[in-house]
Scaffold this motif. Sequence first.
Motif, PDB file in Angstrom:
ATOM      1  N   LYS A  38       0.464  -1.321   0.215  1.00  0.00           N
ATOM      2  CA  LYS A  38       0.364  -0.249  -0.117  1.00  0.00           C
ATOM      3  C   LYS A  38       0.969   1.381  -0.272  1.00  0.00           C
ATOM      4  O   LYS A  38       0.504   2.551  -0.183  1.00  0.00           O
ATOM      5  CB  LYS A  38      -0.894   0.066   0.480  1.00  0.00           C
ATOM      6  CG  LYS A  38      -1.898  -1.220   1.400  1.00  0.00           C
ATOM      7  CD  LYS A  38      -2.927  -1.459   2.293  1.00  0.00           C
ATOM      8  CE  LYS A  38      -4.344  -0.758   1.897  1.00  0.00           C
ATOM      9  NZ  LYS A  38      -5.579  -0.652   2.433  1.00  0.00           N
ATOM     10  N   LEU A  40       2.626   2.530   2.640  1.00  0.00           N
ATOM     11  CA  LEU A  40       2.225   2.849   4.035  1.00  0.00           C
ATOM     12  C   LEU A  40       4.242   3.964   4.242  1.00  0.00           C
ATOM     13  O   LEU A  40       4.914   2.296   4.331  1.00  0.00           O
ATOM     14  CB  LEU A  40       1.413   2.301   4.711  1.00  0.00           C
ATOM     15  CG  LEU A  40      -0.158   2.093   4.208  1.00  0.00           C
ATOM     16  CD1 LEU A  40      -0.465   1.091   5.158  1.00  0.00           C
ATOM     17  CD2 LEU A  40      -0.597   3.130   4.003  1.00  0.00           C
ATOM     18  N   SER A  70      -7.795   0.392   5.510  1.00  0.00           N
ATOM     19  CA  SER A  70      -8.253   1.631   4.747  1.00  0.00           C
ATOM     20  C   SER A  70      -7.556   2.587   4.722  1.00  0.00           C
ATOM     21  O   SER A  70      -7.724   3.327   3.810  1.00  0.00           O
ATOM     22  CB  SER A  70     -10.196   2.158   4.102  1.00  0.00           C
ATOM     23  OG  SER A  70      -9.930   3.276   6.300  1.00  0.00           O
ATOM     24  N   SER A  71      -5.961   2.501   4.745  1.00  0.00           N
ATOM     25  CA  SER A  71      -4.714   3.046   4.235  1.00  0.00           C
ATOM     26  C   SER A  71      -4.681   4.137   3.267  1.00  0.00           C
ATOM     27  O   SER A  71      -4.413   2.858   2.637  1.00  0.00           O
ATOM     28  CB  SER A  71      -3.328   3.622   5.600  1.00  0.00           C
ATOM     29  OG  SER A  71      -3.915   3.464   6.405  1.00  0.00           O
ATOM     30  N   ASP A  72      -4.981   5.314   2.897  1.00  0.00           N
ATOM     31  CA  ASP A  72      -4.613   5.544   1.842  1.00  0.00           C
ATOM     32  C   ASP A  72      -2.857   5.143   1.270  1.00  0.00           C
ATOM     33  O   ASP A  72      -1.948   5.649   1.856  1.00  0.00           O
ATOM     34  CB  ASP A  72      -4.958   6.808   1.028  1.00  0.00           C
ATOM     35  CG  ASP A  72      -6.843   7.330   1.896  1.00  0.00           C
ATOM     36  OD1 ASP A  72      -7.080   6.612   1.144  1.00  0.00           O
ATOM     37  OD2 ASP A  72      -6.441   8.295   1.962  1.00  0.00           O
ATOM     38  N   GLU A  73      -2.532   5.146   0.064  1.00  0.00           N
ATOM     39  CA  GLU A  73      -1.482   4.900  -0.651  1.00  0.00           C
ATOM     40  C   GLU A  73      -0.249   6.144   0.197  1.00  0.00           C
ATOM     41  O   GLU A  73      -0.812   7.600   0.399  1.00  0.00           O
ATOM     42  CB  GLU A  73      -0.961   5.477  -2.338  1.00  0.00           C
ATOM     43  CG  GLU A  73       0.658   4.565  -2.289  1.00  0.00           C
ATOM     44  CD  GLU A  73       0.614   3.937  -3.352  1.00  0.00           C
ATOM     45  OE1 GLU A  73       1.750   4.636  -4.193  1.00  0.00           O
ATOM     46  OE2 GLU A  73      -0.270   4.042  -4.620  1.00  0.00           O
ATOM     47  N   THR A  75       0.250   7.025   3.310  1.00  0.00           N
ATOM     48  CA  THR A  75       0.040   7.090   4.626  1.00  0.00           C
ATOM     49  C   THR A  75       0.930   7.131   5.678  1.00  0.00           C
ATOM     50  O   THR A  75       1.568   5.770   5.013  1.00  0.00           O
ATOM     51  CB  THR A  75      -1.334   6.733   5.099  1.00  0.00           C
ATOM     52  OG1 THR A  75      -2.372   6.760   4.176  1.00  0.00           O
ATOM     53  CG2 THR A  75      -2.236   6.892   6.252  1.00  0.00           C
TER      54      THR A  75
END
Length: 86
Positions: A38, A40, A70-73, A75
């Motif tokens: 992701k 992160l 559900s963390s955005d790329e 983050t």
Amino acid sequence: MDMNQVLTGTSELDLTRVDAAELVDRAIGAVAPQIAKKGLVVINSVERNLALEGDQNRLLQVFWISVTPSSDEGTRFEVRLPRSTS
């Protein structure tokens, strides 16, 4: 984690003394593939040799649930646990 047991107060905890920073390191390592996939950034800023009492498995679950879903790329997460002054 069985949420029904948590909500009814019937979950069993295995309370032990754990090093907070080591626990966070383990948690980051366990979700490293998801973190990388992701994009992160997770930083462990927990003071070394800071002991706490808790159920290691439950604490790891809380960390995983906090970081992965559900963390955005891109983050950025910083894990901090200040030492109590009292």
